[in-house]
Motif scaffolding. Structure first.
Motif, PDB file in Angstrom:
ATOM      1  N   HIS A 561       0.664  -1.095   0.102  1.00  0.00           N
ATOM      2  CA  HIS A 561      -0.036   0.009  -0.010  1.00  0.00           C
ATOM      3  C   HIS A 561       0.875   1.225  -0.020  1.00  0.00           C
ATOM      4  O   HIS A 561       0.182   2.308  -0.116  1.00  0.00           O
ATOM      5  CB  HIS A 561      -0.923  -0.050   1.282  1.00  0.00           C
ATOM      6  N   TYR A 562       2.105   1.155  -0.003  1.00  0.00           N
ATOM      7  CA  TYR A 562       3.055   2.420   0.177  1.00  0.00           C
ATOM      8  C   TYR A 562       4.048   2.228  -0.993  1.00  0.00           C
ATOM      9  O   TYR A 562       4.586   1.139  -1.200  1.00  0.00           O
ATOM     10  CB  TYR A 562       3.383   2.594   1.405  1.00  0.00           C
ATOM     11  N   ARG A 563       4.632   3.475  -1.487  1.00  0.00           N
ATOM     12  CA  ARG A 563       5.735   3.486  -2.335  1.00  0.00           C
ATOM     13  C   ARG A 563       6.841   4.485  -1.763  1.00  0.00           C
ATOM     14  O   ARG A 563       6.554   5.391  -0.932  1.00  0.00           O
ATOM     15  CB  ARG A 563       5.360   3.959  -3.489  1.00  0.00           C
ATOM     16  N   PRO A 564       8.231   4.209  -1.956  1.00  0.00           N
ATOM     17  CA  PRO A 564       9.230   4.960  -1.185  1.00  0.00           C
ATOM     18  C   PRO A 564       9.137   6.351  -1.755  1.00  0.00           C
ATOM     19  O   PRO A 564       8.598   6.888  -2.894  1.00  0.00           O
ATOM     20  CB  PRO A 564      10.442   4.427  -1.876  1.00  0.00           C
ATOM     21  N   LEU A 565       9.302   7.284  -0.637  1.00  0.00           N
ATOM     22  CA  LEU A 565       8.822   8.866  -1.038  1.00  0.00           C
ATOM     23  C   LEU A 565      10.237   9.546  -0.652  1.00  0.00           C
ATOM     24  O   LEU A 565      10.626  10.342  -1.442  1.00  0.00           O
ATOM     25  CB  LEU A 565       7.867   9.412   0.090  1.00  0.00           C
ATOM     26  N   LEU A 566      10.839   9.177   0.320  1.00  0.00           N
ATOM     27  CA  LEU A 566      12.114  10.157   0.628  1.00  0.00           C
ATOM     28  C   LEU A 566      12.960   9.441   1.628  1.00  0.00           C
ATOM     29  O   LEU A 566      12.687   8.720   2.591  1.00  0.00           O
ATOM     30  CB  LEU A 566      11.880  11.359   1.396  1.00  0.00           C
ATOM     31  N   ARG A 567      14.266   9.471   1.347  1.00  0.00           N
ATOM     32  CA  ARG A 567      15.398   8.535   1.849  1.00  0.00           C
ATOM     33  C   ARG A 567      16.423   9.848   2.425  1.00  0.00           C
ATOM     34  O   ARG A 567      16.707  10.680   1.798  1.00  0.00           O
ATOM     35  CB  ARG A 567      16.417   7.486   0.921  1.00  0.00           C
ATOM     36  N   SER A 698       8.005 -10.189  -5.759  1.00  0.00           N
ATOM     37  CA  SER A 698       8.744  -9.215  -6.650  1.00  0.00           C
ATOM     38  C   SER A 698       8.602  -7.825  -6.203  1.00  0.00           C
ATOM     39  O   SER A 698       7.680  -7.349  -5.585  1.00  0.00           O
ATOM     40  CB  SER A 698       8.342  -9.312  -8.182  1.00  0.00           C
ATOM     41  N   LEU A 699       9.766  -6.973  -6.235  1.00  0.00           N
ATOM     42  CA  LEU A 699       9.701  -5.642  -5.935  1.00  0.00           C
ATOM     43  C   LEU A 699       9.883  -4.601  -6.856  1.00  0.00           C
ATOM     44  O   LEU A 699      10.493  -4.865  -8.145  1.00  0.00           O
ATOM     45  CB  LEU A 699      10.935  -5.486  -4.968  1.00  0.00           C
ATOM     46  N   THR A 700       9.276  -3.602  -6.977  1.00  0.00           N
ATOM     47  CA  THR A 700       9.518  -2.480  -7.908  1.00  0.00           C
ATOM     48  C   THR A 700      10.950  -2.011  -7.781  1.00  0.00           C
ATOM     49  O   THR A 700      11.757  -2.181  -6.893  1.00  0.00           O
ATOM     50  CB  THR A 700       8.471  -1.216  -7.554  1.00  0.00           C
ATOM     51  N   LEU A 701      11.396  -1.251  -8.759  1.00  0.00           N
ATOM     52  CA  LEU A 701      12.850  -0.631  -8.698  1.00  0.00           C
ATOM     53  C   LEU A 701      12.883   0.188  -7.467  1.00  0.00           C
ATOM     54  O   LEU A 701      14.059   0.008  -6.987  1.00  0.00           O
ATOM     55  CB  LEU A 701      13.024   0.231  -9.889  1.00  0.00           C
ATOM     56  N   ALA A 702      12.126   0.889  -7.002  1.00  0.00           N
ATOM     57  CA  ALA A 702      12.166   1.974  -5.986  1.00  0.00           C
ATOM     58  C   ALA A 702      12.168   0.944  -4.719  1.00  0.00           C
ATOM     59  O   ALA A 702      13.098   1.241  -3.892  1.00  0.00           O
ATOM     60  CB  ALA A 702      10.922   2.885  -6.069  1.00  0.00           C
ATOM     61  N   GLN A 703      11.253   0.081  -4.623  1.00  0.00           N
ATOM     62  CA  GLN A 703      11.359  -0.796  -3.345  1.00  0.00           C
ATOM     63  C   GLN A 703      12.640  -1.652  -3.149  1.00  0.00           C
ATOM     64  O   GLN A 703      13.098  -1.680  -2.395  1.00  0.00           O
ATOM     65  CB  GLN A 703      10.002  -1.944  -3.663  1.00  0.00           C
ATOM     66  N   PHE A 707      15.565  -1.842   0.058  1.00  0.00           N
ATOM     67  CA  PHE A 707      15.766  -3.125   0.611  1.00  0.00           C
ATOM     68  C   PHE A 707      17.469  -3.320   0.357  1.00  0.00           C
ATOM     69  O   PHE A 707      18.065  -4.265   1.067  1.00  0.00           O
ATOM     70  CB  PHE A 707      15.145  -4.319   0.336  1.00  0.00           C
ATOM     71  N   PHE A 708      17.970  -3.301  -0.938  1.00  0.00           N
ATOM     72  CA  PHE A 708      19.180  -3.448  -1.406  1.00  0.00           C
ATOM     73  C   PHE A 708      20.048  -2.583  -1.696  1.00  0.00           C
ATOM     74  O   PHE A 708      21.262  -2.894  -2.037  1.00  0.00           O
ATOM     75  CB  PHE A 708      18.924  -4.564  -2.632  1.00  0.00           C
ATOM     76  N   GLY A 709      19.632  -1.500  -1.721  1.00  0.00           N
ATOM     77  CA  GLY A 709      20.536  -0.285  -2.026  1.00  0.00           C
ATOM     78  C   GLY A 709      20.552  -0.095  -3.573  1.00  0.00           C
ATOM     79  O   GLY A 709      19.980  -0.879  -4.436  1.00  0.00           O
ATOM     80  N   VAL A 710      21.171   1.175  -3.862  1.00  0.00           N
ATOM     81  CA  VAL A 710      21.188   1.495  -5.376  1.00  0.00           C
ATOM     82  C   VAL A 710      22.293   0.518  -6.194  1.00  0.00           C
ATOM     83  O   VAL A 710      23.307   0.527  -5.572  1.00  0.00           O
ATOM     84  CB  VAL A 710      21.427   3.052  -5.483  1.00  0.00           C
TER      85      VAL A 710
END
Length: 711
Positions: A561-567, A698-703, A707-710
């Motif tokens: 239900h959520y997507r990454p917004l700010l790190r 499966s994860l989106t690119l942002a997710q 979890f794994f870093g860039v």
């Protein structure tokens, strides 16, 4: 009762202060107050908190209390429901904001430490002498800081362990009467409400000391005293909880259930899991010399106290008090059955120092009298003469501020000789007075200058914290939806204080405990539908990996239900979005094998890199010791992935037989296995999987970047 001859010989009471040494003590009392003020002020000038712990464990409940919320109904407190209320007066006086909460956290801990040392000095050497010696001791304790628990740790160890020491001091007073039993019971009840594990240890230690102490001294346990103590304990708990909740019985039940049932249920498998260090077997004790030394030290104390009690060297109340403290020390060692933490040794060390000092003074009348006379003597030379006399003969009497010491002269049997300890005024006397007043004045002036410098600095956050808070607040305001909760943090703190919001559940995700606690936390999260969720970055915060493994159902909802917004800094903000319409992959059964008492299984290959395998294990934990109180729960049931990105083994709870653990797969070509085994101090235990099922998420690119870093 004091007989007439003693009354005739007793020195008249003097007003306090009335001499140079006493005026010096007054100045040092002022210096200690200034030191406490300085130490507390400098924690918020600037305020650089651990973003995930310590400071906000008080800020959150203090904000809730100020907003009129009711404990047990609107919030729980993990470290004992009385703790935030003990910090409230200073919090309110200091301004009732973020900085006031941190100031109160330190100042209250310093005051509690000062109270403990002062009460014990009063118990050991008397009121007037304690007034002279205590400020010097407190300044030394303040300078020692965390070594003697003057400063708080992230879990308020000093505050939680203070009331049990006051209970022991009350026992050592040796007073009798109905109010004494009631008072000791009331103090014990307060200790329970101010720190669950410390309070439970105090209850057990008091009862054992009540039963064992008289037997050691050839007496019978006083059943009337036990009854009064029990009544005082229950009455104090009932009265305090009634006052805090406004008499709401449901709230009182909720507080007791949370602190006495739910917290102990998860104390070992949850908080005693990696990355925290645990005792995997008895051999590990050999690598923990401080833990061994503390345990053996308290066992030795109990042994010598029993010996001296049997010989009549110690009075019955002294025997009981020392037994209580020795048992408290051993109970304090129980925390290491959860996980090994050096800071947890500090309250045990303070307890050992006080009990050792009390035993020395109570066992040696010579030393006790020498200390009393030395403190009361008007010159340093007289103090040294008092100690020397104690070494050569037996001091008797012990009147307040004596002008002579009655000592048995060697070779003359019981004949007594008076040794004058005052003498005529001399340069030695002048030097001692000037030195005491001079040192006290230097302390006051030096700390006064430092205090004025601290007061000149405004309270403020550290630069990194200010940047993070500004970025996070701006993003939350930008995406805020009117009528919705703006933010829900795994660890509430600065962001909530800045926005003026409250989490509709536990302020810390780690405090949703027990079989019902986590589902209730998730249910409230679903119902609140916060616009933003605030977690920590897995690549920056060591315990985020532990949080994900222990609360994966909550993270499943987050990913859906959520997507990454700010790190930013340690933090990761997530923005609520519509659920992604992705087909859920089926569960796949995985065969398992067993070798040398350890079960293991090879997991299927993922379809993509940087993916998550959700492994659901149905297991049976065989533990023949489970019925034992405390010790029956020390075994850990570990789930250990290899070939994956999981940083630590995962502990499985013992109150269920099914658990889901995320396994983070960075490289799909690597072989990933899981291992299941029983770890701990109890023999004959075994962890057996009944079934293992796996589903890939499966994860989106942002997710995946979260979890794994860039890449």
């Amino acid at each position: 009762m004091t007989d007439s001859s003693d009354q005739a010989n007793a020195s008249p009471r003097r007003r306090w202060p009335s001499g140079a040494i006493e005026w010096a003590a007054c100045l040092v009392w002022v210096a200690w107050v200034a030191g406490v003020w300085i130490e507390s002020l400098e924690t918020v000038r600037p305020f650089v908190p651990h973003m995930f712990d310590g400071p906000f464990q008080l800020l959150n409940p203090l904000r809730r209390i100020a907003a009129g919320q009711v404990p047990g109904q609107d919030f729980q407190y993990f470290h004992g429901i009385l703790q935030p209320y003990l910090h409230t007066p200073i919090y309110v006086l200091a301004g009732a904001d973020v900085f006031a909460a941190e100031f109160s956290r330190h100042a209250t801990s310093h005051i509690a430490s000062g109270l403990v040392w002062s009460v014990w000095l009063f118990t050991l050497i008397g009121r007037r002498r304690a007034l002279i010696l205590a400020p010097w001791v407190l300044v030394a304790v303040l300078a020692a800081g965390p070594v003697l628990l003057s400063r708080p740790s992230n879990s308020l160890l000093g505050m939680r362990s203070a009331l049990p020491l006051l209970v022991a001091a009350a026992v050592a007073q040796g007073r009798s009467g109905s109010w004494v039993g009631l008072g000791q019971g009331a103090l014990t009840g307060m200790a329970l409400l101010a720190g669950t594990e410390q309070g439970l240890a105090t209850i057990a230690a008091w009862f054992l000391a009540w039963w064992l102490g008289p037997k050691v001294c050839g007496q019978r346990p006083d059943l009337r005293q036990l009854g009064l103590w029990l009544f005082g304990l229950m009455a104090s708990v009932a009265v305090v909880l009634g006052l805090l909740t406004g008499g709401d019985l449901a709230a009182i039940h909720s507080i007791l259930h949370y602190n006495l049932i739910l917290v102990p249920t998860d104390q070992f498998w949850y908080f005693g899991a990696p990355p925290n260090k645990l005792l995997a077997n008895w051999r590990d004790l050999a690598h923990e010399p401080l833990v061994l030394a503390a345990a053996l030290g308290h066992l030795a104390l109990l042994a010598v106290v029993v010996r001296d009690g049997l010989r009549g060297v110690l009075k019955p109340e002294q025997t009981r008090a020392l037994l209580l403290m020795g048992l408290l020390g051993l109970a304090g060692m129980a925390t290491f059955l959860g996980y090994v933490s050096v800071p947890a040794l500090v309250p045990v060390a303070r307890l050992g120092l006080l009990s050792g000092l009390a035993w020395l003074l109570w066992r040696s009348h010579k030393l006790q009298s020498a200390v009393r006379v030395a403190i009361a003597s008007p010159t340093l030379g007289a103090s040294l003469q008092a100690v020397a006399t104690a070494e050569s003969g037996e001091l008797v009497g012990g009147r307040e501020f004596p002008t002579a010491i009655e000592a048995a002269e060697p070779g003359k049997g019981d004949q007594q000789a008076k040794v004058d300890i005052t003498g005529p005024p001399s340069l030695r006397l002048v030097f001692w007075k000037v030195a005491s007043l001079g040192l006290a004045t230097i302390l006051v002036v030096g700390l006064g200058v430092r205090l004025s410098s601290s007061l000149a600095k405004p309270p403020q956050l550290g630069s990194k914290e200010m940047t993070w808070l500004a970025d996070a607040t701006r993003e939350v305001h930008r995406v805020a939806v009117k009528g919705q909760l703006p933010v829900w943090s795994w660890y509430a703190g600065l962001l909530e204080a800045e926005l003026g919001s409250f989490t509709p559940s536990h302020d810390y995700i780690i405090h949703g405990l027990g079989p019902k606690g986590r589902p209730e936390y998730l249910a409230k999260l679903r119902a609140a539908r916060p616009t933003v969720v605030h977690t920590f970055r897995r690549d920056s915060f060591e315990y985020e990996d532990w949080l994900q493994s222990a609360s994966w159902a909550i993270y499943q909802y987050l990913l859906d239900h959520y997507r990454p917004l700010l790190r930013s800094g340690l933090s990761q903000l997530w923005l609520r979005t519509d659920p992604a319409e992705t087909a859920e992959l089926p569960l796949v059964a995985v065969p398992w094998q067993e070798k040398d008492g350890e079960a293991f299984a090879k997991l299927p290959q993922t379809q993509t890199n940087r993916s998550i395998l959700e492994v659901t294990v149905h297991y049976r934990a065989h533990n023949p010791w489970k019925a034992l109180p405390l010790f029956g729960k020390v075994q850990r049931w570990l789930f250990t992935p290899t070939g994956a990105d999981n940083r630590h083994p995962v502990a499985l709870p013992d109150w269920t037989d099914t658990w889901t653990v995320p396994v983070f797969v960075r490289d799909r070509t690597r072989t990933v296995r899981i291992h299941l085994r029983s770890v701990g101090l109890l023999p004959g235990t075994r962890l057996t999987p009944l079934s293992i099922q796996v589903r890939e998420r499966s994860l989106t690119l942002a997710q995946a970047e979260v979890f794994f870093g860039v890449p």
